[in-house]
Design a protein around this motif. Structure first.
Motif, PDB file in Angstrom:
ATOM      1  N   PRO A  21      27.082  14.370  22.633  1.00 33.90           N
ATOM      2  CA  PRO A  21      27.587  14.825  21.172  1.00 33.90           C
ATOM      3  C   PRO A  21      28.638  15.284  21.605  1.00 33.90           C
ATOM      4  O   PRO A  21      29.352  14.989  20.831  1.00 33.90           O
ATOM      5  CB  PRO A  21      26.071  14.857  20.526  1.00 33.90           C
ATOM      6  N   PHE A  22      28.754  17.218  22.278  1.00 31.16           N
ATOM      7  CA  PHE A  22      29.641  17.787  23.065  1.00 31.16           C
ATOM      8  C   PHE A  22      31.110  17.078  23.128  1.00 31.16           C
ATOM      9  O   PHE A  22      31.903  17.235  22.409  1.00 31.16           O
ATOM     10  CB  PHE A  22      28.833  18.612  24.141  1.00 31.16           C
ATOM     11  N   ASP A  24      31.554  14.039  22.702  1.00 43.20           N
ATOM     12  CA  ASP A  24      32.342  13.055  21.310  1.00 43.20           C
ATOM     13  C   ASP A  24      32.401  14.062  20.652  1.00 43.20           C
ATOM     14  O   ASP A  24      33.587  12.648  19.811  1.00 43.20           O
ATOM     15  CB  ASP A  24      30.737  12.227  20.294  1.00 43.20           C
ATOM     16  N   GLU A  25      32.358  15.677  20.179  1.00 36.13           N
ATOM     17  CA  GLU A  25      32.827  15.852  19.018  1.00 36.13           C
ATOM     18  C   GLU A  25      34.401  16.210  19.893  1.00 36.13           C
ATOM     19  O   GLU A  25      35.024  16.476  18.731  1.00 36.13           O
ATOM     20  CB  GLU A  25      31.682  17.923  19.092  1.00 36.13           C
ATOM     21  N   GLY A  28      36.585  14.021  18.725  1.00 34.53           N
ATOM     22  CA  GLY A  28      37.196  13.698  17.960  1.00 34.53           C
ATOM     23  C   GLY A  28      37.502  14.921  17.295  1.00 34.53           C
ATOM     24  O   GLY A  28      39.096  15.306  16.512  1.00 34.53           O
ATOM     25  N   TYR A  96      27.643  24.372  23.992  1.00 29.96           N
ATOM     26  CA  TYR A  96      27.079  23.644  22.844  1.00 29.96           C
ATOM     27  C   TYR A  96      26.053  23.968  23.069  1.00 29.96           C
ATOM     28  O   TYR A  96      24.856  23.730  23.226  1.00 29.96           O
ATOM     29  CB  TYR A  96      27.257  21.921  23.455  1.00 29.96           C
ATOM     30  N   PRO A  99      24.220  20.409  16.514  1.00 28.78           N
ATOM     31  CA  PRO A  99      24.928  21.220  14.778  1.00 28.78           C
ATOM     32  C   PRO A  99      23.691  21.440  13.959  1.00 28.78           C
ATOM     33  O   PRO A  99      23.137  22.644  12.964  1.00 28.78           O
ATOM     34  CB  PRO A  99      24.945  19.415  14.566  1.00 28.78           C
ATOM     35  N   ARG A 102      22.940  25.396  14.408  1.00 26.33           N
ATOM     36  CA  ARG A 102      24.003  26.225  14.016  1.00 26.33           C
ATOM     37  C   ARG A 102      24.179  27.339  13.203  1.00 26.33           C
ATOM     38  O   ARG A 102      23.076  27.076  12.477  1.00 26.33           O
ATOM     39  CB  ARG A 102      24.936  25.402  14.666  1.00 26.33           C
ATOM     40  N   ASN A 134      39.889  24.703  17.981  1.00 29.90           N
ATOM     41  CA  ASN A 134      38.543  24.228  18.192  1.00 29.90           C
ATOM     42  C   ASN A 134      38.264  25.841  17.188  1.00 29.90           C
ATOM     43  O   ASN A 134      37.983  26.719  17.703  1.00 29.90           O
ATOM     44  CB  ASN A 134      37.736  24.338  19.304  1.00 29.90           C
TER      45      ASN A 134
END
Length: 157
Positions: A21-22, A24-25, A28, A96, A99, A102, A134
């Motif tokens: 997932p990190f 993938d972020e 993005g 990381y 979400p 966070r 970021n």
């Protein structure tokens, strides 16, 4: 929340639930951070992380909440070049937090543990790289007294 070194049996979970997932972020934020399609990224990432478990100059810490990996950071010990009047650094390689975790202090606690690890090895500073776009990560690091000292630039050829 428990912050501790990762265990070998947790490496696949780290890759699946946090590192992919990190990645993938990060894709993005910048397409140039896309993962390779020609290799089995998951298997290579697991092998890479497992190899690090035996390296005393690398440590991955995980944040665990209710038995679930909520975030992680990897820190490495790095000697300064002998031509410079500076000592070793603790280099933060990844940070990381999932979400859903966070804003609860996981990132701060992970960084503090990485800093402690560096101090235990007589590092005189901690260093990290963050993508210019970021903003969330940059704000987190600046709140923890990280300052911009260099600007890395690149371009396609």
């Amino acid at each position: 929340m428990d912050i501790r070194p990762i265990r070998a049996d947790e490496v696949p979970v780290l890759i699946d639930d946090l590192w992919l997932p990190f990645a993938d972020e990060m894709r993005g934020i910048d397409e140039r951070d896309s993962l390779a399609e020609e290799v089995d990224v998951r298997t290579e990432a697991i092998d890479y992380r497992r190899a690090q478990l035996d390296d005393e100059d690398v440590q991955t810490f995980v944040a665990v909440e209710d038995g679930v990996l909520a975030g992680y950071t990897t820190v490495t010990y790095s000697e300064g070049p002998s031509v410079f009047a500076r000592g070793p650094r603790a280099k933060i390689k990844d940070l990381y937090v999932a979400p859903e975790n966070r804003g609860a202090g996981f990132g701060t606690e992970l960084l503090e543990r990485a800093h402690e690890w560096g101090r235990e090895r007589d590092c005189e500073s901690a260093a990290l790289t963050v993508h210019a776009r970021n903003e969330t990560a940059r704000q987190c690091y600046e709140a923890m007294d990280y300052e911009t000292r260099y600007v890395k630039m690149d371009r396609p050829l």
